[in-house]
Write an enzyme that holds these catalytic residues in place. Structure first.
Site, PDB file in Angstrom:
ATOM      1  N   LYS A 291       0.877  -1.173   0.000  1.00 57.32           N
ATOM      2  CA  LYS A 291       0.000   0.000   0.000  1.00 57.32           C
ATOM      3  C   LYS A 291       0.915   1.224   0.000  1.00 57.32           C
ATOM      4  CE  LYS A 291      -4.102   2.068   0.847  1.00 57.32           C
ATOM      5  NZ  LYS A 291      -5.315   1.923   0.041  1.00 57.32           N
TER       6      LYS A 291
ATOM      7  N   ASP B 155      -5.867  -0.841   5.565  1.00 60.28           N
ATOM      8  CA  ASP B 155      -6.039  -1.851   4.528  1.00 60.28           C
ATOM      9  C   ASP B 155      -5.043  -2.989   4.677  1.00 60.28           C
ATOM     10  OD1 ASP B 155      -8.042  -0.285   3.524  1.00 60.28           O
ATOM     11  OD2 ASP B 155      -6.864   0.538   1.877  1.00 60.28           O
TER      12      ASP B 155
ATOM     13  N   GLY C   3      -3.929   0.882  -4.697  1.00 66.71           N
ATOM     14  CA  GLY C   3      -3.923   2.331  -4.748  1.00 66.71           C
ATOM     15  C   GLY C   3      -4.602   2.965  -3.545  1.00 66.71           C
ATOM     16  N   ALA C   4      -4.791   4.274  -3.647  1.00 65.22           N
ATOM     17  CA  ALA C   4      -5.469   5.033  -2.597  1.00 65.22           C
ATOM     18  C   ALA C   4      -6.407   6.005  -3.286  1.00 65.22           C
ATOM     19  CB  ALA C   4      -4.453   5.771  -1.725  1.00 65.22           C
ATOM     20  N   GLY C   5      -7.653   5.604  -3.476  1.00 67.23           N
ATOM     21  CA  GLY C   5      -8.576   6.437  -4.226  1.00 67.23           C
ATOM     22  C   GLY C   5      -8.500   6.120  -5.710  1.00 67.23           C
TER      23      GLY C   5
ATOM     24  N   GLY D  69     -19.324  -7.163   2.213  1.00 65.86           N
ATOM     25  CA  GLY D  69     -19.078  -7.779   3.507  1.00 65.86           C
ATOM     26  C   GLY D  69     -17.974  -8.807   3.516  1.00 65.86           C
TER      27      GLY D  69
END
Length: 204
Positions: free
Chosen positions: A4, A19, A78-80, A178
């Protein structure tokens, strides 16, 4: 190994679940965060508010390729969205994907998978993402539809069928809503059925 590059939202009285920790809990696979920031915002915004400088995307490229030399598979999350800035110089997740593609040695294959939501708006968002990748010479391997509802409505059902037609990219997996809350044994046992071609028609 899961990487990440930037994790945000770790600070405050009610920090968001990290995450990397979630992936470790679900899979037992080693995960690494390269940068962690307090506010649950886009990385460059969170870094600016925190008064820290983010490393350039080129450093992330080097770190990922270094890990790839010692691991069979390195998954980079990724992030976004694709054009969210990962550093203070304006480098984006797209720049990271392009950088990895261009810098990878011949024995390392770089595949890009686009994660798409199931509901309204996903056709436009996903098509724009795929277009941005292609404009930089990166052809996505596939689409992953996330948070598939237990009782999909008309929009979700149509989107699942239309995403490949609109983007020209196949749907390779559909993850149920979920799934991140499952116990590790159930997650590991069930996850293969989420890949297209493995799930029964009833799972649609």
């Amino acid at each position: 190994m899961v990487v990440k590059p930037v994790q945000t939202g770790i600070g405050g009285a009610d920090p968001e679940p990290r995450d990397a920790r979630t992936v470790e809990r679900l899979t037992g696979v080693e995960c690494r965060e390269l940068v962690a920031l307090d506010d649950p915002l886009a990385p460059d915004t969170a870094a600016r508010r925190q008064g820290v400088a983010l490393p350039p995307v080129s450093e992330h490229v080097g770190a990922v390729l270094e890990l790839a030399a010692d691991h069979d598979v390195v998954l980079v999350e990724g992030a976004g969205g694709l054009l969210v800035r990962l550093d203070t110089d304006g480098g984006t997740l797209l720049d990271l994907a392009v950088g990895l593609t261009e810098a990878a040695p011949p024995d390392v294959t770089v595949d890009v998978v686009v994660v798409a939501r199931a509901g309204l708006g996903t056709l436009n968002h996903t098509a724009l993402t795929v277009e941005a990748l292609r404009d930089r010479g990166v052809e996505p391997l596939g689409l992953v539809v996330g948070a598939w509802p237990e009782r999909p409505g008309l929009a979700e059902t149509c989107n699942r069928d239309d995403l490949p037609r609109v983007t020209g990219v196949p749907v390779v997996a559909v993850l149920p809503a979920g799934s991140g809350s499952l116990a590790r044994e159930e997650f590991v046992t069930t996850a293969p059925s989420w890949f297209v071609g493995q799930a029964s028609q009833d799972d649609r």
